[in-house]
Design a protein around this motif. Structure first.
Motif, PDB file in Angstrom:
ATOM      1  N   LEU A  24     -30.145  23.618  -9.314  1.00  0.00           N
ATOM      2  CA  LEU A  24     -29.535  23.795  -8.004  1.00  0.00           C
ATOM      3  C   LEU A  24     -28.129  23.213  -8.034  1.00  0.00           C
ATOM      4  O   LEU A  24     -27.935  22.041  -8.356  1.00  0.00           O
ATOM      5  CB  LEU A  24     -30.370  23.099  -6.925  1.00  0.00           C
ATOM      6  CG  LEU A  24     -29.779  23.115  -5.513  1.00  0.00           C
ATOM      7  CD1 LEU A  24     -29.617  24.537  -4.991  1.00  0.00           C
ATOM      8  CD2 LEU A  24     -30.643  22.285  -4.571  1.00  0.00           C
ATOM      9  N   VAL A  25     -27.155  24.037  -7.709  1.00  0.00           N
ATOM     10  CA  VAL A  25     -25.757  23.606  -7.624  1.00  0.00           C
ATOM     11  C   VAL A  25     -25.390  23.574  -6.146  1.00  0.00           C
ATOM     12  O   VAL A  25     -25.360  24.617  -5.485  1.00  0.00           O
ATOM     13  CB  VAL A  25     -24.819  24.562  -8.396  1.00  0.00           C
ATOM     14  CG1 VAL A  25     -23.368  24.123  -8.256  1.00  0.00           C
ATOM     15  CG2 VAL A  25     -25.239  24.656  -9.853  1.00  0.00           C
ATOM     16  N   VAL A  26     -25.139  22.378  -5.623  1.00  0.00           N
ATOM     17  CA  VAL A  26     -24.835  22.220  -4.200  1.00  0.00           C
ATOM     18  C   VAL A  26     -23.374  22.578  -3.957  1.00  0.00           C
ATOM     19  O   VAL A  26     -22.480  22.000  -4.567  1.00  0.00           O
ATOM     20  CB  VAL A  26     -25.133  20.775  -3.728  1.00  0.00           C
ATOM     21  CG1 VAL A  26     -24.690  20.576  -2.283  1.00  0.00           C
ATOM     22  CG2 VAL A  26     -26.613  20.463  -3.883  1.00  0.00           C
ATOM     23  N   HIS A  27     -23.164  23.544  -3.054  1.00  0.00           N
ATOM     24  CA  HIS A  27     -21.810  23.964  -2.684  1.00  0.00           C
ATOM     25  C   HIS A  27     -21.373  23.370  -1.349  1.00  0.00           C
ATOM     26  O   HIS A  27     -20.175  23.238  -1.104  1.00  0.00           O
ATOM     27  CB  HIS A  27     -21.722  25.486  -2.596  1.00  0.00           C
ATOM     28  CG  HIS A  27     -21.731  26.139  -3.930  1.00  0.00           C
ATOM     29  ND1 HIS A  27     -21.606  27.488  -4.098  1.00  0.00           N
ATOM     30  CD2 HIS A  27     -21.853  25.645  -5.195  1.00  0.00           C
ATOM     31  CE1 HIS A  27     -21.640  27.804  -5.374  1.00  0.00           C
ATOM     32  NE2 HIS A  27     -21.795  26.692  -6.057  1.00  0.00           N
ATOM     33  N   LEU A  49     -28.901  28.680  -6.992  1.00  0.00           N
ATOM     34  CA  LEU A  49     -29.604  28.428  -8.243  1.00  0.00           C
ATOM     35  C   LEU A  49     -28.776  29.036  -9.361  1.00  0.00           C
ATOM     36  O   LEU A  49     -28.499  30.241  -9.378  1.00  0.00           O
ATOM     37  CB  LEU A  49     -31.007  29.041  -8.219  1.00  0.00           C
ATOM     38  CG  LEU A  49     -31.980  28.434  -7.234  1.00  0.00           C
ATOM     39  CD1 LEU A  49     -33.342  29.126  -7.353  1.00  0.00           C
ATOM     40  CD2 LEU A  49     -32.130  26.934  -7.438  1.00  0.00           C
ATOM     41  N   GLU A  50     -28.359  28.178 -10.275  1.00  0.00           N
ATOM     42  CA  GLU A  50     -27.550  28.607 -11.410  1.00  0.00           C
ATOM     43  C   GLU A  50     -28.344  29.601 -12.258  1.00  0.00           C
ATOM     44  O   GLU A  50     -29.566  29.504 -12.379  1.00  0.00           O
ATOM     45  CB  GLU A  50     -27.208  27.363 -12.237  1.00  0.00           C
ATOM     46  CG  GLU A  50     -26.004  27.510 -13.104  1.00  0.00           C
ATOM     47  CD  GLU A  50     -25.600  26.165 -13.685  1.00  0.00           C
ATOM     48  OE1 GLU A  50     -24.499  25.724 -13.361  1.00  0.00           O
ATOM     49  OE2 GLU A  50     -26.391  25.581 -14.441  1.00  0.00           O
ATOM     50  N   ASP A  51     -27.651  30.546 -12.851  1.00  0.00           N
ATOM     51  CA  ASP A  51     -28.248  31.558 -13.733  1.00  0.00           C
ATOM     52  C   ASP A  51     -29.209  32.499 -13.019  1.00  0.00           C
ATOM     53  O   ASP A  51     -30.161  33.002 -13.616  1.00  0.00           O
ATOM     54  CB  ASP A  51     -28.957  30.904 -14.930  1.00  0.00           C
ATOM     55  CG  ASP A  51     -28.008  30.103 -15.797  1.00  0.00           C
ATOM     56  OD1 ASP A  51     -26.840  30.511 -15.926  1.00  0.00           O
ATOM     57  OD2 ASP A  51     -28.428  29.075 -16.342  1.00  0.00           O
ATOM     58  N   THR A  52     -28.996  32.725 -11.727  1.00  0.00           N
ATOM     59  CA  THR A  52     -29.756  33.756 -11.008  1.00  0.00           C
ATOM     60  C   THR A  52     -28.757  34.819 -10.563  1.00  0.00           C
ATOM     61  O   THR A  52     -27.546  34.630 -10.645  1.00  0.00           O
ATOM     62  CB  THR A  52     -30.506  33.182  -9.788  1.00  0.00           C
ATOM     63  OG1 THR A  52     -29.572  32.589  -8.872  1.00  0.00           O
ATOM     64  CG2 THR A  52     -31.539  32.151 -10.217  1.00  0.00           C
ATOM     65  N   GLY A  53     -29.259  35.931 -10.098  1.00  0.00           N
ATOM     66  CA  GLY A  53     -28.378  36.995  -9.617  1.00  0.00           C
ATOM     67  C   GLY A  53     -27.849  37.883 -10.723  1.00  0.00           C
ATOM     68  O   GLY A  53     -26.710  38.325 -10.686  1.00  0.00           O
ATOM     69  N   ILE A  60     -29.362  33.309  -6.000  1.00  0.00           N
ATOM     70  CA  ILE A  60     -30.340  32.843  -5.015  1.00  0.00           C
ATOM     71  C   ILE A  60     -29.761  31.620  -4.319  1.00  0.00           C
ATOM     72  O   ILE A  60     -29.321  30.672  -4.966  1.00  0.00           O
ATOM     73  CB  ILE A  60     -31.684  32.521  -5.685  1.00  0.00           C
ATOM     74  CG1 ILE A  60     -32.285  33.805  -6.270  1.00  0.00           C
ATOM     75  CG2 ILE A  60     -32.636  31.870  -4.683  1.00  0.00           C
ATOM     76  CD1 ILE A  60     -33.555  33.593  -7.060  1.00  0.00           C
ATOM     77  N   ARG A  61     -29.762  31.644  -3.008  1.00  0.00           N
ATOM     78  CA  ARG A  61     -29.209  30.571  -2.192  1.00  0.00           C
ATOM     79  C   ARG A  61     -30.327  29.687  -1.662  1.00  0.00           C
ATOM     80  O   ARG A  61     -31.418  30.177  -1.385  1.00  0.00           O
ATOM     81  CB  ARG A  61     -28.378  31.152  -1.058  1.00  0.00           C
ATOM     82  CG  ARG A  61     -27.165  31.875  -1.605  1.00  0.00           C
ATOM     83  CD  ARG A  61     -26.635  32.927  -0.676  1.00  0.00           C
ATOM     84  NE  ARG A  61     -25.713  33.768  -1.390  1.00  0.00           N
ATOM     85  CZ  ARG A  61     -24.394  33.751  -1.222  1.00  0.00           C
ATOM     86  NH1 ARG A  61     -23.864  32.941  -0.348  1.00  0.00           N
ATOM     87  NH2 ARG A  61     -23.624  34.540  -1.921  1.00  0.00           N
ATOM     88  N   VAL A  62     -30.023  28.392  -1.502  1.00  0.00           N
ATOM     89  CA  VAL A  62     -31.060  27.415  -1.183  1.00  0.00           C
ATOM     90  C   VAL A  62     -30.562  26.414  -0.146  1.00  0.00           C
ATOM     91  O   VAL A  62     -29.459  25.889  -0.265  1.00  0.00           O
ATOM     92  CB  VAL A  62     -31.477  26.630  -2.450  1.00  0.00           C
ATOM     93  CG1 VAL A  62     -32.518  25.567  -2.128  1.00  0.00           C
ATOM     94  CG2 VAL A  62     -31.978  27.567  -3.542  1.00  0.00           C
ATOM     95  N   PHE A  63     -31.403  26.163   0.854  1.00  0.00           N
ATOM     96  CA  PHE A  63     -31.236  25.020   1.745  1.00  0.00           C
ATOM     97  C   PHE A  63     -32.162  23.939   1.213  1.00  0.00           C
ATOM     98  O   PHE A  63     -33.373  24.131   1.164  1.00  0.00           O
ATOM     99  CB  PHE A  63     -31.626  25.358   3.188  1.00  0.00           C
ATOM    100  CG  PHE A  63     -30.610  26.187   3.905  1.00  0.00           C
ATOM    101  CD1 PHE A  63     -29.454  25.613   4.404  1.00  0.00           C
ATOM    102  CD2 PHE A  63     -30.820  27.540   4.101  1.00  0.00           C
ATOM    103  CE1 PHE A  63     -28.513  26.376   5.073  1.00  0.00           C
ATOM    104  CE2 PHE A  63     -29.884  28.309   4.780  1.00  0.00           C
ATOM    105  CZ  PHE A  63     -28.730  27.727   5.263  1.00  0.00           C
ATOM    106  N   LYS A  64     -31.605  22.786   0.800  1.00  0.00           N
ATOM    107  CA  LYS A  64     -32.405  21.703   0.210  1.00  0.00           C
ATOM    108  C   LYS A  64     -32.390  20.505   1.140  1.00  0.00           C
ATOM    109  O   LYS A  64     -31.356  19.900   1.392  1.00  0.00           O
ATOM    110  CB  LYS A  64     -31.834  21.315  -1.167  1.00  0.00           C
ATOM    111  CG  LYS A  64     -32.511  20.111  -1.813  1.00  0.00           C
ATOM    112  CD  LYS A  64     -33.973  20.384  -2.128  1.00  0.00           C
ATOM    113  CE  LYS A  64     -34.633  19.238  -2.864  1.00  0.00           C
ATOM    114  NZ  LYS A  64     -35.288  18.264  -2.006  1.00  0.00           N
TER     115      LYS A  64
END
Length: 129
Positions: A24-27, A49-53, A60-64
């Motif tokens: 997970l790379v937080v932007h 998520l790195e290395d997705t898409g 893939i985007r994530v709320f953590k």
């Protein structure tokens, strides 16, 4: 019959595999403002998520959130200005954090979102018996 396809544990297992095998790379850090829409304040960390898409698709985007729980659901949004529909994972969030995310995302008339919560049922068609 359609109910058997809804919220299958097998679907969530696939997402778990992608999430757990990615970084997970937080932007956008918690409490930071969106760079373009300054009134949108992120209540939790937000990233990709790195290395997705692959194949030109969006990552893939994530709320953590603040907890160590895994994937709890997916937020699906429709945006009439961008003429787009997208999904974002909800991971490790308290109920209060989930509510704050939904409030942030639904504050304009141009975008609306819904939360699809994780299920744990395995449909009859998927069992080996």
């Amino acid at each position: 019959m359609m109910k058997e396809f809804e919220n299958s544990a097998l679907f969530w297992q696939k997402l778990d595999t992608i999430y757990l095998s990615s970084k997970l790379v937080v932007h956008r850090a918690k409490d930071s403002a969106h760079p373009k829409y300054r009134n949108l304040i992120y209540p939790v960390n937000y990233g990709i998520l790195e290395d997705t898409g692959g194949d030109g698709l969006r990552e893939i985007r994530v709320f953590k959130g603040s907890m160590s729980k895994g994937i709890q659901g997916i937020i699906v949004g429709a945006d009439i200005l961008k003429r787009d529909c997208e999904a974002k994972l909800v991971v490790g969030c308290t109920e209060e954090e989930i509510e704050a995310i939904l409030m942030m995302l639904n504050q304009t008339e141009h975008q609306k979102t819904v939360l699809l919560r994780r299920g744990n049922e395995v449909p009859e068609w998927a069992s080996n018996s």
